[in-house]
Scaffold this motif. Structure first.
Motif, PDB file in Angstrom:
ATOM      1  N   GLN A 138       1.897   7.260  -5.510  1.00 11.62           N
ATOM      2  CA  GLN A 138       1.908   6.970  -4.091  1.00 11.62           C
ATOM      3  C   GLN A 138       2.773   8.021  -3.400  1.00 11.62           C
ATOM      4  OE1 GLN A 138       0.148   3.945  -2.871  1.00 11.62           O
ATOM      5  NE2 GLN A 138      -0.659   4.527  -4.868  1.00 11.62           N
ATOM      6  N   VAL A 139       2.273   8.561  -2.298  1.00 13.71           N
ATOM      7  CA  VAL A 139       2.986   9.604  -1.548  1.00 13.71           C
ATOM      8  C   VAL A 139       3.330   9.055  -0.170  1.00 13.71           C
ATOM      9  CG1 VAL A 139       2.801  11.906  -0.540  1.00 13.71           C
ATOM     10  CG2 VAL A 139       1.796  11.447  -2.773  1.00 13.71           C
ATOM     11  N   ILE A 140       4.578   9.216   0.226  1.00 14.90           N
ATOM     12  CA  ILE A 140       5.018   8.786   1.554  1.00 14.90           C
ATOM     13  C   ILE A 140       5.567  10.012   2.278  1.00 14.90           C
ATOM     14  CG2 ILE A 140       6.589   7.301   2.849  1.00 14.90           C
ATOM     15  CD1 ILE A 140       6.671   5.468   0.393  1.00 14.90           C
ATOM     16  N   CYS A 141       5.084  10.207   3.518  1.00 14.28           N
ATOM     17  CA  CYS A 141       5.598  11.308   4.335  1.00 14.28           C
ATOM     18  C   CYS A 141       5.608  10.884   5.793  1.00 14.28           C
ATOM     19  CB  CYS A 141       4.767  12.568   4.133  1.00 14.28           C
ATOM     20  SG  CYS A 141       3.131  12.508   4.845  1.00 14.28           S
ATOM     21  N   THR A 142       6.275  11.663   6.612  1.00 15.07           N
ATOM     22  CA  THR A 142       6.320  11.379   8.045  1.00 15.07           C
ATOM     23  C   THR A 142       5.062  11.962   8.704  1.00 15.07           C
ATOM     24  OG1 THR A 142       7.477  13.438   8.528  1.00 15.07           O
ATOM     25  CG2 THR A 142       8.847  11.499   8.059  1.00 15.07           C
ATOM     26  N   VAL A 143       4.815  11.575   9.953  1.00 17.74           N
ATOM     27  CA  VAL A 143       3.631  12.082  10.644  1.00 17.74           C
ATOM     28  C   VAL A 143       3.734  13.565  10.989  1.00 17.74           C
ATOM     29  CG1 VAL A 143       2.820   9.900  11.599  1.00 17.74           C
ATOM     30  CG2 VAL A 143       4.495  11.227  12.866  1.00 17.74           C
ATOM     31  N   ARG A 190      -5.830   1.904 -11.659  1.00 18.68           N
ATOM     32  CA  ARG A 190      -5.259   0.893 -10.770  1.00 18.68           C
ATOM     33  C   ARG A 190      -5.577   1.211  -9.315  1.00 18.68           C
ATOM     34  NH1 ARG A 190      -3.907  -3.843 -12.989  1.00 18.68           N
ATOM     35  NH2 ARG A 190      -2.771  -3.525 -14.900  1.00 18.68           N
ATOM     36  N   HIS A 191      -5.847   0.166  -8.559  1.00 19.93           N
ATOM     37  CA  HIS A 191      -6.153   0.307  -7.134  1.00 19.93           C
ATOM     38  C   HIS A 191      -4.880   0.673  -6.371  1.00 19.93           C
ATOM     39  CE1 HIS A 191      -7.432  -0.830  -3.067  1.00 19.93           C
ATOM     40  NE2 HIS A 191      -8.656  -0.664  -3.525  1.00 19.93           N
ATOM     41  N   ASP A 192      -5.042   1.388  -5.259  1.00 19.06           N
ATOM     42  CA  ASP A 192      -3.895   1.799  -4.452  1.00 19.06           C
ATOM     43  C   ASP A 192      -3.068   0.602  -3.988  1.00 19.06           C
ATOM     44  OD1 ASP A 192      -4.391   4.494  -4.673  1.00 19.06           O
ATOM     45  OD2 ASP A 192      -5.554   4.603  -2.819  1.00 19.06           O
ATOM     46  N   ALA A 193      -3.721  -0.489  -3.604  1.00 17.35           N
ATOM     47  CA  ALA A 193      -2.997  -1.668  -3.131  1.00 17.35           C
ATOM     48  C   ALA A 193      -2.122  -2.250  -4.237  1.00 17.35           C
ATOM     49  CB  ALA A 193      -3.976  -2.723  -2.624  1.00 17.35           C
ATOM     50  N   TYR A 194      -2.621  -2.270  -5.463  1.00 17.15           N
ATOM     51  CA  TYR A 194      -1.833  -2.757  -6.595  1.00 17.15           C
ATOM     52  C   TYR A 194      -0.610  -1.865  -6.789  1.00 17.15           C
ATOM     53  CZ  TYR A 194      -0.372  -3.596 -11.400  1.00 17.15           C
ATOM     54  OH  TYR A 194       0.372  -3.855 -12.514  1.00 17.15           O
ATOM     55  N   CYS A 195      -0.802  -0.566  -6.768  1.00 15.65           N
ATOM     56  CA  CYS A 195       0.307   0.377  -6.969  1.00 15.65           C
ATOM     57  C   CYS A 195       1.340   0.256  -5.855  1.00 15.65           C
ATOM     58  CB  CYS A 195      -0.225   1.804  -7.061  1.00 15.65           C
ATOM     59  SG  CYS A 195      -1.303   2.056  -8.476  1.00 15.65           S
ATOM     60  N   LYS A 253       4.169  -2.380   9.802  1.00 17.24           N
ATOM     61  CA  LYS A 253       2.840  -2.373  10.423  1.00 17.24           C
ATOM     62  C   LYS A 253       2.540  -1.109  11.225  1.00 17.24           C
ATOM     63  CE  LYS A 253       4.495  -4.963  14.365  1.00 17.24           C
ATOM     64  NZ  LYS A 253       4.512  -6.214  15.051  1.00 17.24           N
ATOM     65  N   THR A 254       3.533  -0.256  11.436  1.00 21.20           N
ATOM     66  CA  THR A 254       3.287   1.004  12.146  1.00 21.20           C
ATOM     67  C   THR A 254       3.005   2.152  11.177  1.00 21.20           C
ATOM     68  OG1 THR A 254       5.639   1.594  12.184  1.00 21.20           O
ATOM     69  CG2 THR A 254       4.790   0.313  14.050  1.00 21.20           C
ATOM     70  N   THR A 255       3.018   1.866   9.885  1.00 16.58           N
ATOM     71  CA  THR A 255       2.774   2.880   8.864  1.00 16.58           C
ATOM     72  C   THR A 255       1.286   3.147   8.739  1.00 16.58           C
ATOM     73  OG1 THR A 255       4.726   2.145   7.641  1.00 16.58           O
ATOM     74  CG2 THR A 255       3.119   3.472   6.443  1.00 16.58           C
ATOM     75  N   LEU A 256       0.897   4.411   8.814  1.00 16.77           N
ATOM     76  CA  LEU A 256      -0.506   4.788   8.667  1.00 16.77           C
ATOM     77  C   LEU A 256      -0.894   4.808   7.196  1.00 16.77           C
ATOM     78  CD1 LEU A 256      -0.553   7.820  11.105  1.00 16.77           C
ATOM     79  CD2 LEU A 256      -1.539   5.582  11.511  1.00 16.77           C
ATOM     80  N   ALA A 257      -2.083   4.291   6.908  1.00 22.20           N
ATOM     81  CA  ALA A 257      -2.573   4.282   5.527  1.00 22.20           C
ATOM     82  C   ALA A 257      -4.096   4.376   5.552  1.00 22.20           C
ATOM     83  CB  ALA A 257      -2.138   3.009   4.820  1.00 22.20           C
ATOM     84  N   VAL A 259      -6.010  -1.787   3.028  1.00 16.37           N
ATOM     85  CA  VAL A 259      -6.386  -2.841   3.973  1.00 16.37           C
ATOM     86  C   VAL A 259      -5.834  -4.171   3.473  1.00 16.37           C
ATOM     87  CG1 VAL A 259      -8.351  -4.139   4.907  1.00 16.37           C
ATOM     88  CG2 VAL A 259      -8.433  -1.655   4.818  1.00 16.37           C
ATOM     89  N   GLY A 260      -5.270  -4.949   4.374  1.00 13.10           N
ATOM     90  CA  GLY A 260      -4.752  -6.267   4.033  1.00 13.10           C
ATOM     91  C   GLY A 260      -3.294  -6.289   3.617  1.00 13.10           C
ATOM     92  N   LEU A 261      -2.628  -5.139   3.654  1.00 11.23           N
ATOM     93  CA  LEU A 261      -1.227  -5.080   3.243  1.00 11.23           C
ATOM     94  C   LEU A 261      -0.273  -5.021   4.433  1.00 11.23           C
ATOM     95  CD1 LEU A 261      -1.501  -2.580   0.265  1.00 11.23           C
ATOM     96  CD2 LEU A 261      -1.327  -5.068   0.179  1.00 11.23           C
ATOM     97  N   GLY A 262      -0.797  -5.174   5.637  1.00 13.01           N
ATOM     98  CA  GLY A 262       0.059  -5.146   6.821  1.00 13.01           C
ATOM     99  C   GLY A 262       0.374  -3.750   7.321  1.00 13.01           C
ATOM    100  N   LEU A 263      -0.418  -2.772   6.912  1.00 16.69           N
ATOM    101  CA  LEU A 263      -0.236  -1.398   7.373  1.00 16.69           C
ATOM    102  C   LEU A 263      -1.323  -1.067   8.394  1.00 16.69           C
ATOM    103  CD1 LEU A 263       0.344   0.234   3.875  1.00 16.69           C
ATOM    104  CD2 LEU A 263       2.079  -0.543   5.492  1.00 16.69           C
ATOM    105  N   LEU A 264      -1.144   0.012   9.110  1.00 18.07           N
ATOM    106  CA  LEU A 264      -2.124   0.450  10.103  1.00 18.07           C
ATOM    107  C   LEU A 264      -3.220   1.243   9.401  1.00 18.07           C
ATOM    108  CD1 LEU A 264      -2.821   0.525  13.108  1.00 18.07           C
ATOM    109  CD2 LEU A 264      -1.421   2.579  13.301  1.00 18.07           C
ATOM    110  N   THR A 265      -4.379   0.617   9.216  1.00 15.25           N
ATOM    111  CA  THR A 265      -5.482   1.241   8.495  1.00 15.25           C
ATOM    112  C   THR A 265      -6.732   1.254   9.358  1.00 15.25           C
ATOM    113  OG1 THR A 265      -6.178  -0.869   7.536  1.00 15.25           O
ATOM    114  CG2 THR A 265      -4.631   0.446   6.259  1.00 15.25           C
ATOM    115  N   PRO A 266      -7.666   2.165   9.065  1.00 13.30           N
ATOM    116  CA  PRO A 266      -8.949   2.127   9.761  1.00 13.30           C
ATOM    117  C   PRO A 266      -9.703   0.847   9.384  1.00 13.30           C
ATOM    118  CG  PRO A 266      -8.668   4.208   8.584  1.00 13.30           C
ATOM    119  CD  PRO A 266      -7.567   3.301   8.163  1.00 13.30           C
ATOM    120  N   VAL A 267     -10.588   0.437  10.247  1.00 13.80           N
ATOM    121  CA  VAL A 267     -11.408  -0.752   9.982  1.00 13.80           C
ATOM    122  C   VAL A 267     -12.554  -0.340   9.065  1.00 13.80           C
ATOM    123  CG1 VAL A 267     -12.909  -2.488  11.045  1.00 13.80           C
ATOM    124  CG2 VAL A 267     -10.812  -1.756  12.206  1.00 13.80           C
ATOM    125  N   LYS A 268     -12.789  -1.131   8.024  1.00 15.85           N
ATOM    126  CA  LYS A 268     -13.893  -0.846   7.111  1.00 15.85           C
ATOM    127  C   LYS A 268     -15.212  -1.256   7.748  1.00 15.85           C
ATOM    128  CE  LYS A 268     -11.836  -1.120   2.534  1.00 15.85           C
ATOM    129  NZ  LYS A 268     -11.924  -1.778   1.223  1.00 15.85           N
TER     130      LYS A 268
END
Length: 139
Positions: free
Chosen positions: A15-20, A35-40, A52-56, A61-70
């Protein structure tokens, strides 16, 4: 098990975390590539650092992050939803670029061809060098 019989190589999930603005903050240790990204995300306990302001991407999806709609089969997406997805994806380009930069290290983008028991040690060295090159520290 990290070895894929289909692809004939080992795979790992990081998993990689960076700023915008593209500053690399963290690269997690490996988990098996199947393993799925959500599991990791949950396994590494990243929910305590992100909100919830974190882009992903759509893998979160479903983890409380800001994601595109499937897109759901047979359901037409509204223009507003498409525009929202476009804005999120435009902002996420920076994240994808950071990941691409990390993968310029051949050991991370090609199949790992050494004994799997040595992967953690090799990855730790590469992660340190990535942060050093990015102007970070080894902490």
């Amino acid at each position: 098990m990290n070895f894929s019989g289909k692809h004939k190589r080992a795979g790992f999930n990081h998993q990689v975390i960076c700023t915008v603005d593209g500053k690399l903050l963290a690269i997690t240790d490996q988990l098996p590539g199947a393993r799925h990204d959500a599991y990791c995300f949950k396994k590494h306990g990243l929910e305590k650092y992100l909100d919830k302001t974190t882009l992903a991407d759509k893998g979160y999806v479903g983890l409380g992050l800001l994601t595109p709609v499937k897109h759901k089969p047979g359901v037409k997406m509204s223009k507003a939803v498409k525009e929202n997805n476009r804005v999120i994806n435009k902002l996420r380009v920076v994240v994808e670029r950071v990941i691409a930069h990390i993968k310029t290290w051949r050991v991370l983008h090609m199949g790992f061809r050494r004994p799997l028991s040595s992967y953690q040690r090799v990855f730790s060295v590469v992660r340190g060098l990535v942060f050093l090159a990015a102007g970070g520290t080894f902490e």
